[in-house]
Motif scaffolding. Structure first.
Motif, PDB file in Angstrom:
ATOM      1  N   LEU A 198       0.821  -1.210   0.000  1.00  0.00           N
ATOM      2  CA  LEU A 198       0.000   0.000   0.000  1.00  0.00           C
ATOM      3  C   LEU A 198       0.849   1.251   0.000  1.00  0.00           C
ATOM      4  CD1 LEU A 198      -2.941  -1.010   2.374  1.00  0.00           C
ATOM      5  CD2 LEU A 198      -2.964  -0.772  -0.113  1.00  0.00           C
ATOM      6  N   SER A 199       2.048   1.183   0.573  1.00  0.00           N
ATOM      7  CA  SER A 199       2.970   2.322   0.488  1.00  0.00           C
ATOM      8  C   SER A 199       3.343   2.581  -0.963  1.00  0.00           C
ATOM      9  CB  SER A 199       4.232   2.039   1.317  1.00  0.00           C
ATOM     10  OG  SER A 199       3.935   2.009   2.691  1.00  0.00           O
ATOM     11  N   ARG A 200       3.548   1.519  -1.720  1.00  0.00           N
ATOM     12  CA  ARG A 200       3.857   1.682  -3.145  1.00  0.00           C
ATOM     13  C   ARG A 200       2.659   2.251  -3.911  1.00  0.00           C
ATOM     14  NH1 ARG A 200       6.584  -3.271  -2.100  1.00  0.00           N
ATOM     15  NH2 ARG A 200       4.851  -4.520  -2.914  1.00  0.00           N
ATOM     16  N   VAL A 201       1.459   1.852  -3.505  1.00  0.00           N
ATOM     17  CA  VAL A 201       0.251   2.385  -4.146  1.00  0.00           C
ATOM     18  C   VAL A 201       0.142   3.892  -3.908  1.00  0.00           C
ATOM     19  CG1 VAL A 201      -2.276   2.389  -4.076  1.00  0.00           C
ATOM     20  CG2 VAL A 201      -1.034   0.214  -4.064  1.00  0.00           C
ATOM     21  N   VAL A 202       0.319   4.309  -2.657  1.00  0.00           N
ATOM     22  CA  VAL A 202       0.234   5.735  -2.324  1.00  0.00           C
ATOM     23  C   VAL A 202       1.316   6.516  -3.063  1.00  0.00           C
ATOM     24  CG1 VAL A 202       0.446   7.430  -0.478  1.00  0.00           C
ATOM     25  CG2 VAL A 202      -0.868   5.336  -0.097  1.00  0.00           C
ATOM     26  N   ASP A 203       2.537   5.976  -3.103  1.00  0.00           N
ATOM     27  CA  ASP A 203       3.625   6.653  -3.823  1.00  0.00           C
ATOM     28  C   ASP A 203       3.296   6.788  -5.308  1.00  0.00           C
ATOM     29  OD1 ASP A 203       5.055   6.885  -1.491  1.00  0.00           O
ATOM     30  OD2 ASP A 203       6.361   5.151  -1.880  1.00  0.00           O
ATOM     31  N   ALA A 204       2.672   5.756  -5.880  1.00  0.00           N
ATOM     32  CA  ALA A 204       2.291   5.813  -7.304  1.00  0.00           C
ATOM     33  C   ALA A 204       1.232   6.877  -7.534  1.00  0.00           C
ATOM     34  CB  ALA A 204       1.786   4.443  -7.759  1.00  0.00           C
ATOM     35  N   PHE A 205       0.257   6.988  -6.612  1.00  0.00           N
ATOM     36  CA  PHE A 205      -0.775   8.022  -6.724  1.00  0.00           C
ATOM     37  C   PHE A 205      -0.143   9.419  -6.685  1.00  0.00           C
ATOM     38  CE2 PHE A 205      -3.982   4.856  -6.255  1.00  0.00           C
ATOM     39  CZ  PHE A 205      -5.201   5.440  -6.559  1.00  0.00           C
ATOM     40  N   LYS A 206       0.764   9.624  -5.740  1.00  0.00           N
ATOM     41  CA  LYS A 206       1.394  10.939  -5.598  1.00  0.00           C
ATOM     42  C   LYS A 206       2.241  11.285  -6.815  1.00  0.00           C
ATOM     43  CE  LYS A 206       1.572  10.965  -0.530  1.00  0.00           C
ATOM     44  NZ  LYS A 206       2.465  10.951   0.666  1.00  0.00           N
ATOM     45  N   LYS A 207       3.005  10.318  -7.322  1.00  0.00           N
ATOM     46  CA  LYS A 207       3.840  10.547  -8.501  1.00  0.00           C
ATOM     47  C   LYS A 207       2.969  10.877  -9.711  1.00  0.00           C
ATOM     48  CE  LYS A 207       7.387   8.237 -11.324  1.00  0.00           C
ATOM     49  NZ  LYS A 207       6.649   8.086 -12.584  1.00  0.00           N
ATOM     50  N   ASP A 208       1.894  10.118  -9.872  1.00  0.00           N
ATOM     51  CA  ASP A 208       0.988  10.351 -11.000  1.00  0.00           C
ATOM     52  C   ASP A 208       0.363  11.740 -10.910  1.00  0.00           C
ATOM     53  OD1 ASP A 208      -0.666   9.466 -13.298  1.00  0.00           O
ATOM     54  OD2 ASP A 208      -2.299   9.548 -11.852  1.00  0.00           O
ATOM     55  N   TRP A 209      -0.001  12.161  -9.691  1.00  0.00           N
ATOM     56  CA  TRP A 209      -0.601  13.481  -9.523  1.00  0.00           C
ATOM     57  C   TRP A 209       0.394  14.582  -9.888  1.00  0.00           C
ATOM     58  CZ3 TRP A 209      -5.685  14.353  -8.348  1.00  0.00           C
ATOM     59  CH2 TRP A 209      -6.044  15.683  -8.094  1.00  0.00           C
ATOM     60  N   LYS A 210       1.638  14.412  -9.495  1.00  0.00           N
ATOM     61  CA  LYS A 210       2.667  15.398  -9.845  1.00  0.00           C
ATOM     62  C   LYS A 210       2.827  15.503 -11.357  1.00  0.00           C
ATOM     63  CE  LYS A 210       5.788  15.766  -5.880  1.00  0.00           C
ATOM     64  NZ  LYS A 210       5.802  17.239  -5.949  1.00  0.00           N
ATOM     65  N   GLU A 211       2.789  14.371 -12.010  1.00  0.00           N
ATOM     66  CA  GLU A 211       2.919  14.373 -13.467  1.00  0.00           C
ATOM     67  C   GLU A 211       1.722  15.050 -14.124  1.00  0.00           C
ATOM     68  OE1 GLU A 211       3.504  10.273 -14.358  1.00  0.00           O
ATOM     69  OE2 GLU A 211       5.649  10.296 -13.808  1.00  0.00           O
ATOM     70  N   ARG A 212       0.541  14.824 -13.570  1.00  0.00           N
ATOM     71  CA  ARG A 212      -0.650  15.486 -14.115  1.00  0.00           C
ATOM     72  C   ARG A 212      -0.576  17.001 -13.902  1.00  0.00           C
ATOM     73  NH1 ARG A 212      -5.917  12.298 -12.116  1.00  0.00           N
ATOM     74  NH2 ARG A 212      -4.661  10.788 -10.988  1.00  0.00           N
ATOM     75  N   ASN A 213      -0.076  17.403 -12.745  1.00  0.00           N
ATOM     76  CA  ASN A 213       0.102  18.833 -12.496  1.00  0.00           C
ATOM     77  C   ASN A 213       1.095  19.440 -13.468  1.00  0.00           C
ATOM     78  OD1 ASN A 213      -1.730  19.365 -10.465  1.00  0.00           O
ATOM     79  ND2 ASN A 213      -0.285  19.037  -8.797  1.00  0.00           N
ATOM     80  N   ALA A 214       2.186  18.715 -13.730  1.00  0.00           N
ATOM     81  CA  ALA A 214       3.197  19.221 -14.658  1.00  0.00           C
ATOM     82  C   ALA A 214       2.609  19.380 -16.057  1.00  0.00           C
ATOM     83  CB  ALA A 214       4.398  18.282 -14.681  1.00  0.00           C
ATOM     84  N   THR A 215       1.813  18.408 -16.486  1.00  0.00           N
ATOM     85  CA  THR A 215       1.184  18.493 -17.807  1.00  0.00           C
ATOM     86  C   THR A 215       0.159  19.625 -17.844  1.00  0.00           C
ATOM     87  OG1 THR A 215       1.477  16.102 -18.069  1.00  0.00           O
ATOM     88  CG2 THR A 215      -0.026  17.195 -19.595  1.00  0.00           C
ATOM     89  N   SER A 216      -0.570  19.813 -16.745  1.00  0.00           N
ATOM     90  CA  SER A 216      -1.531  20.917 -16.671  1.00  0.00           C
ATOM     91  C   SER A 216      -0.827  22.263 -16.752  1.00  0.00           C
ATOM     92  CB  SER A 216      -2.329  20.837 -15.358  1.00  0.00           C
ATOM     93  OG  SER A 216      -3.107  19.675 -15.301  1.00  0.00           O
ATOM     94  N   SER A 217       0.304  22.391 -16.057  1.00  0.00           N
ATOM     95  CA  SER A 217       1.037  23.656 -16.101  1.00  0.00           C
ATOM     96  C   SER A 217       1.556  23.926 -17.502  1.00  0.00           C
ATOM     97  CB  SER A 217       2.197  23.641 -15.093  1.00  0.00           C
ATOM     98  OG  SER A 217       3.200  22.728 -15.468  1.00  0.00           O
ATOM     99  N   ASP A 218       1.959  22.875 -18.222  1.00  0.00           N
ATOM    100  CA  ASP A 218       2.387  23.052 -19.612  1.00  0.00           C
ATOM    101  C   ASP A 218       1.234  23.540 -20.479  1.00  0.00           C
ATOM    102  OD1 ASP A 218       4.956  22.242 -19.031  1.00  0.00           O
ATOM    103  OD2 ASP A 218       4.668  20.170 -19.708  1.00  0.00           O
ATOM    104  N   ALA A 219       0.045  22.987 -20.231  1.00  0.00           N
ATOM    105  CA  ALA A 219      -1.124  23.395 -21.014  1.00  0.00           C
ATOM    106  C   ALA A 219      -1.468  24.860 -20.760  1.00  0.00           C
ATOM    107  CB  ALA A 219      -2.319  22.503 -20.679  1.00  0.00           C
TER     108      ALA A 219
END
Length: 470
Positions: A198-219
């Motif tokens: 579950l620690s890996r799951v939470v880390d994956a969620f956080k990493k994915d969210w950061k990537e989505r934020n980065a893509t949003s900022s690019d947009a």
């Protein structure tokens, strides 16, 4: 092994809404009618092409007292009471839903038990909790607070402490990103053996969210860059008066800006997995207002203090000149807006503008009229604030939600500023100013330093909104 969680509870308690919000999947059927879910359905969460966790929607308990009696009886006779109960219930039609809802638990799924916290605890709830305790599976209780009524909250918590490894209060209709992460973090406490995965799951969620934020900022960066360098031209026609030409040209300019803004907003919406239901801002939202309306520029642009500051920095015009008067008179817009009139009017430029340009209503001839690129830094702030507002709305629209209260986000009276930038420091305003100034010179892109600073500023805004905004 991919961890699985079965969402269980009484009918119409909000199980499907909780699942939809946790899995960020708006395809989950959410219905106010009890008993709509009759079969288990699993929703995988896939990040970077890999399934990291799955949530299973289940029917609601129908006969908890009978199920409890049968489980107790079989618990005394069998090492696996769930398997024995399933074999028995398969021949009893009225136990279909109860048998179905326990099937993911039998195969090893963790339990998330959902109750409606706005009502009192009943004996039937205690029977359901005892059933789940007897399964021996890791389990968490979730109080889905549909309403702002905490009258029975303490009673529920007392019952939960008797039967569950952990419990959380969670509003599936209003849960923010931060609240979803907290619930996932809490799941790690339900069983020590589950903590690593579950620690890996939470880390994956956080990493994915950061990537989505980065893509949003690019947009958002792309939107602002393209909008500030947008140019629309039209050759003058002696058969048309100056007013008609300017109206047509400005309409084309506004249309292209609106299309760019819409494309940016829809990309953000898609990034945060709002794919099926048309989650949109309420009709009265400032994002729906005309980009060049007086209200938009007053509420989304620079504050009076920031206007003075931006003017003092130099190089980022707030606007004045022949074009201002011409546009204002020709279109009948912004004639009484003071500083905003200058800011908007500075958008208008021209090629070979000489004394041959006449006042509205007088024919123009042999010239090309141009609108853009933007000469006013205020357009940057209006577009940025509207994009940030749309972003906040999108990330905080829980996937289990199916309505929008009519009284949400009413534009304030009295000119209260709605922009995220209204309290920005001088340093942040200067980052925007420097980016705008270089962009004006190149009309294509900013140099590396100004470009990176502005991109970083947008990303910081998104991260702050996702962490703190509700």
């Amino acid at each position: 092994m991919t961890p699985e969680f079965a969402i269980l509870g009484h009918p119409n308690e909000g199980k499907s809404s909780v699942l939809s919000t946790l899995a960020e999947d708006d395809s989950v059927r959410v219905s106010p009618t009890p008993g709509e879910t009759t079969e288990c359905r699993t929703f995988p969460v896939v990040i970077d092409g890999r399934e990291v966790v799955r949530f299973t929607d289940t029917p609601g308990f129908q006969n908890p007292a009978r199920v409890l009696s049968e489980l107790r009886k079989r618990g005394e006779q069998n090492s696996d009471p769930l398997q024995s109960f399933r074999q028995f219930a398969a021949t009893v039609p009225e136990l279909h839903d109860d048998c179905e809802l326990l099937s993911p638990v039998e195969r090893g799924a963790g339990i998330i038990y959902v109750v409606d916290g706005s009502r009192p605890v009943r004996n039937v709830d205690r029977a359901e909790m005892e059933i789940l305790r007897l399964t021996g599976k890791p389990r968490m209780a979730v109080i889905n607070c549909k309403e702002d009524d905490n009258t029975y909250l303490d009673d529920w918590k007392v019952e939960f402490r008797k039967n569950f490894n952990a419990n959380r209060v969670f509003n599936a209709h209003r849960a923010t990103y931060a609240e979803r992460i907290l619930l996932l973090e809490a799941l790690k406490a339900i069983d020590q053996d589950w903590q690593p995965v579950l620690s890996r799951v939470v880390d994956a969620f956080k990493k994915d969210w950061k990537e989505r934020n980065a893509t949003s900022s690019d947009a958002i960066y792309q939107l602002i860059s393209e909008a500030l360098t947008l140019t629309v031209r039209q050759s003058t026609d002696t058969r048309q008066g100056g007013e008609a030409i300017q109206q047509k040209l400005f309409a084309a300019y506004k249309k292209q800006l609106a299309e760019k803004e819409h494309h940016c907003h829809q990309k953000i919406r898609s990034l945060f997995k709002h794919n099926i239901f048309n989650y949109d801002l309420p009709p009265h939202s400032i994002v729906h207002a005309d980009l060049f309306s007086q209200q938009t520029w007053q509420l989304m642009g620079l504050t009076r203090k920031q206007l003075i500051l931006a003017g003092g920095l130099g190089g980022a015009a707030l606007g004045a000149g022949l074009e201002v008067a011409t546009l204002g008179h020709a279109l009948g817009l912004f004639t009484a807006m003071g500083g905003v009139a200058g800011a908007l009017g500075a958008l208008i430029g021209g090629e070979k503008l000489t004394s041959r340009i006449n006042l509205p209503g007088v024919s123009l001839g042999g010239e090309q009229l141009q609108i853009g690129p933007a000469k006013s830094i205020e357009l940057l702030f209006v577009l940025l604030n509207r994009a940030l507002l749309y972003y906040r709305h999108t990330i905080n629209w829980a996937h289990g939600r199916r309505d929008y209260p009519a009284n949400n986000e009413v534009a304030p009276s009295g000119g209260e500023h709605l922009g995220f930038t209204s309290n920005w420091s001088t340093a942040k305003i200067k980052i925007c100013h420097d980016f705008f100034k270089v962009l004006q010179k190149s009309r294509i892109t900013a140099s590396a330093a100004e470009n990176e600073n502005f991109r970083t500023l947008i990303l910081q805004c998104l991260e702050e909104i996702s962490e703190y905004a509700g």
